[in-house]
Every structure is written in structure tokens, then in C-alpha cells.
Design an enzyme around this catalytic site. Structure first.
Site, mmCIF file in Angstrom:
data_model
loop_
_atom_site.group_PDB
_atom_site.id
_atom_site.type_symbol
_atom_site.label_atom_id
_atom_site.label_comp_id
_atom_site.label_asym_id
_atom_site.label_seq_id
_atom_site.Cartn_x
_atom_site.Cartn_y
_atom_site.Cartn_z
ATOM 1 N N PRO A 32 0.737 -1.336 0.146
ATOM 2 C CA PRO A 32 -0.106 -0.059 -0.032
ATOM 3 C C PRO A 32 0.724 1.194 0.031
ATOM 4 O O PRO A 32 1.964 1.398 0.673
ATOM 5 C CB PRO A 32 -0.658 -0.168 1.161
ATOM 6 C CG PRO A 32 -0.035 -0.986 2.139
ATOM 7 C CD PRO A 32 0.611 -2.094 1.135
ATOM 8 N N ASP A 33 0.534 2.096 -0.677
ATOM 9 C CA ASP A 33 1.024 3.529 -0.673
ATOM 10 C C ASP A 33 0.375 4.379 0.592
ATOM 11 O O ASP A 33 -0.067 3.587 1.563
ATOM 12 C CB ASP A 33 0.998 4.481 -1.907
ATOM 13 C CG ASP A 33 -0.541 4.922 -2.214
ATOM 14 O OD1 ASP A 33 -1.502 4.645 -1.291
ATOM 15 O OD2 ASP A 33 -0.841 5.139 -3.181
ATOM 16 N N PHE A 34 0.893 5.576 0.661
ATOM 17 C CA PHE A 34 0.356 6.407 1.888
ATOM 18 C C PHE A 34 -0.964 7.079 1.618
ATOM 19 O O PHE A 34 -1.814 7.164 2.553
ATOM 20 C CB PHE A 34 1.415 7.604 2.398
ATOM 21 C CG PHE A 34 2.627 6.907 3.288
ATOM 22 C CD1 PHE A 34 2.489 5.361 3.629
ATOM 23 C CD2 PHE A 34 3.421 7.622 3.433
ATOM 24 C CE1 PHE A 34 3.348 4.865 4.436
ATOM 25 C CE2 PHE A 34 4.476 7.310 4.496
ATOM 26 C CZ PHE A 34 4.753 5.873 4.718
ATOM 27 N N ARG A 35 -1.145 7.739 0.650
ATOM 28 C CA ARG A 35 -2.205 8.911 0.334
ATOM 29 C C ARG A 35 -3.290 8.397 -0.456
ATOM 30 O O ARG A 35 -4.207 9.285 -0.765
ATOM 31 C CB ARG A 35 -1.603 10.169 -0.206
ATOM 32 C CG ARG A 35 -0.717 10.678 0.948
ATOM 33 C CD ARG A 35 -0.022 12.164 0.454
ATOM 34 N NE ARG A 35 0.761 12.456 1.782
ATOM 35 C CZ ARG A 35 2.194 11.937 1.883
ATOM 36 N NH1 ARG A 35 2.407 10.938 1.200
ATOM 37 N NH2 ARG A 35 2.858 12.371 2.900
ATOM 38 N N ASN A 104 10.965 5.051 -2.372
ATOM 39 C CA ASN A 104 10.474 3.753 -1.821
ATOM 40 C C ASN A 104 11.758 3.010 -0.874
ATOM 41 O O ASN A 104 12.857 3.274 -1.309
ATOM 42 C CB ASN A 104 10.123 2.602 -2.712
ATOM 43 C CG ASN A 104 8.773 3.190 -3.512
ATOM 44 O OD1 ASN A 104 8.148 4.202 -2.922
ATOM 45 N ND2 ASN A 104 8.352 2.670 -4.283
ATOM 46 N N ASP A 106 11.279 -0.472 -0.308
ATOM 47 C CA ASP A 106 11.015 -1.924 -0.338
ATOM 48 C C ASP A 106 12.448 -2.636 -1.002
ATOM 49 O O ASP A 106 12.450 -3.949 -1.150
ATOM 50 C CB ASP A 106 9.758 -2.222 -0.756
ATOM 51 C CG ASP A 106 9.509 -1.472 -2.256
ATOM 52 O OD1 ASP A 106 10.552 -1.130 -2.929
ATOM 53 O OD2 ASP A 106 8.328 -0.822 -2.650
ATOM 54 N N HIS A 121 15.050 7.356 0.833
ATOM 55 C CA HIS A 121 14.563 7.207 2.147
ATOM 56 C C HIS A 121 15.298 6.085 2.787
ATOM 57 O O HIS A 121 14.559 5.623 3.587
ATOM 58 C CB HIS A 121 12.988 7.087 1.935
ATOM 59 C CG HIS A 121 12.514 8.736 1.815
ATOM 60 N ND1 HIS A 121 11.174 8.901 1.195
ATOM 61 C CD2 HIS A 121 12.934 9.834 2.000
ATOM 62 C CE1 HIS A 121 11.001 10.096 1.067
ATOM 63 N NE2 HIS A 121 12.105 10.596 1.526
#
Ligand code: NAD
Ligand code: ZN
Length: 246
Positions: A32-35, A104, A106, A121
Site C-alpha cells: 500500500p502507498d500512503f495517500r 521507496n 522496499d 529514504h
């Protein structure tokens, strides 16, 4: 279809393309993304917001709660690269894409075969002891669930190499990303709301010919783009790639 053809032409002509992406690049891998509507910000399962729980101060103060949230929401060990990751890796292998700059954490770009990846990040796949600095793999971290992961060498807490809110980005990674973006002839931005700073501000360094935006929702940069595609990024890149290189 016209948009796909336009993107095909961009992919075929680009010589030093750079891709700048975010959480939307991995939603087609089940992360899932954030927004977005189904993003982590819309889930009300705690008294704290994701921004609070992923803050440096929260990590320092409430490590068990941090790790519970982190492992449940940010770490997806079974996720596999999707078409977006694969096409970008193929473009690099073909010599047309100079780098991926990603927000990302991941690691899916590298898993798909991308080599030049600036992870603004950080990555859940790198973890370091806060006392002695020993490296720990994601598997070592997961094997200690549900307790707070500690160092095999000295027993101190291990911290993910992920830039939390309230922390600064790594200088080297930022410089590397700026270098790539500055030299790019084409910048493809995709799967990001462009609302997390300073990462989103790095696209200001782009000085090339063509800016492409592939995102499901509108962004504040839409006005600057020569080509905007409101579609799924994996599907879109795959269609354009198969036309350009078949
Ligand atoms: P965001 O959630 O703010 O925005 C994601 C954007 O991607 C939205 O505008 C959405 O419309 C779009 N999108 C979602 N799925 C898409 C798809 N299949 N095709 C095209 N567009 C799609 O994400 P952000 O801008 O990256 O900022 C959130 C921060 O949280 C970043 O630092 C990000 O790295 C981090 N995060 C990372 C992961 C990950 O590593 N996979 C997951 C969640 C959040
Ligand atoms: Zn240690």
C-alpha cells in the site's frame, strides 16, 4: 492510446533518462502507498498517525510500538517486482535509463535488476546496530518478531536504514540523485504524490527536454509536464515499452 504512443516515442528516443518514483510504483506489487484511497493514511487502527509512528522521536521512545507498526505496514517480504520495476530495469540494461531515484524503501527495483538506484529514504533491507554498527539483514530482523530486534554481536537495538520523519536524508544519496537528475534528457516521474519534502524538491534540478508524469491522481507538477498519463504505472510502462522495443 495516443498517450501510450507518445510515451513509446519518449522511451525510444531518450538517451539519459531518469525515473523518479514513490510508493505508487509498488502498489501493483501489493504494497500500500500512503495517500491513495486504500493507502496507509486512510487506515484508522491506532491512536497515532503513520507520520507520528514513523517519526524518529517515536522510534526512540516507543520501540515495541514502532516495530509492531513498521513490520505490519512497511515491510512486505513476499512482495515481488511488478511491470514498472521490470521495464525500468530493462531500460537501464538497454542503455537508455541512467538511474532510478526512488522514495521507496522496499528494494524492489534492485530485485527486478536495476543497478543504479538512489534510495532517498533508505531501505528496509539494510539494518544497523545502534551501538556497534553491525549490519543485519531483513531476514534477521523478521526472525525476531514480535520482539524489538537486537544485535547478534552486542545485544543493542538494531535500527532500519530507513529515513524516518524528523531525520535528514543521507547527503551522499541526495548528491547522487541530483547528479542524475541534472544530467537527464528525460525525467519520468511516477507513482508519487510529490508531497514529501525534501525528496520531491529534487525534481527542480531537472533541466532536460521532456518531463513525463505517470500518476493515478493529479500532482502539483502536472503543469510542468509535457506528457501526463493518468494510469497504472506498471501497465502504462509495459504497454509503451513493448511498443518501443518490439
Ligand atoms: P504517496 O502515497 O504520497 O503517493 C502515491 C501516489 O501514487 C499517489 O498520488 C497515487 O495516486 C499514485 N499511485 C498509487 N498507485 C499507483 C499506480 N499503480 N500507478 C500510478 N500511480 C499510482 O507516496 P509518496 O509520494 O511516495 O510518499 C510517501 C512516502 O512514504 C515516501 O517516502 C515513500 O517512499 C514512503 N512509502 C514507501 C513505500 C514503499 O517502499 N513501497 C510504501 C508506502 C510509503
Ligand atoms: Zn551491536
Amino acid at each position: 492510446m495516443d498517450e501510450i504512443n507518445a510515451l513509446r516515442d519518449v522511451l525510444a528516443a531518450g538517451r539519459r533518462m531518469v525515473f523518479f518514483g514513490g510508493a505508487g510504483v509498488s502498489t501493483e506489487s501489493g504494497i500500500p502507498d500512503f495517500r491513495s484511497a486504500s493507502g496507509l493514511y486512510r487506515r484508522e487502527e491506532s491512536a497515532y498517525s503513520p507520520e507520528e509512528m514513523l517519526h524518529h522521536d517515536f522510534f526512540m521512545q516507543y520501540q515495541p510500538q514502532f516495530y509492531e507498526y513498521y513490520f505490519n505496514n512497511l515491510v512486505h517480504p513476499a512482495a515481488q517486482p511488478n511491470d514498472a520495476h521490470r521495464v525500468l530495469a530493462s531500460l537501464e540494461a538497454a542503455g537508455n535509463l541512467a538511474a532510478v531515484v526512488t522514495q521507496n524503501v522496499d528494494g524492489l527495483h534492485q530485485q527486478a535488476g536495476s543497478r543504479t538506484v538512489a534510495e532517498l529514504h533508505g531501505s528496509v533491507r539494510r539494518n544497523y546496530c545502534m551501538n556497534c554498527g553491525a549490519f543485519h539483514s531483513l531476514e534477521e530482523m523478521l526472525s525476531q518478531r514480535p520482539t524489538v530486534p537486537v544485535c547478534r554481536e552486542c545485544g543493542s537495538v538494531v535500527k532500519p536504514d530507513v529515513v524516518l520523519y524528523g531525520e535528514t536524508l543521507h547527503d551522499e544519496t541526495v548528491c547522487e540523485a541530483i547528479g542524475h537528475i541534472r544530467q537527464a534528457d528525460v525525467l519520468i516521474i511516477g507513482g508519487t504524490s510529490l508531497s514529501v519534502y525534501p525528496a520531491a524538491g529534487l525534481i527542480e534540478y531537472f533541466n532536460g527536454d521532456t518531463l513525463v508524469l505517470i500518476n493515478r491522481d493529479a500532482t502539483t507538477y502536472d503543469r510542468a509536464a509535457q506528457l501526463i498519463i493518468r494510469g497504472k504505472i506498471g501497465e502504462t510502462l509495459q504497454k509503451a515499452w513493448s511498443k518501443a522495443y518490439s
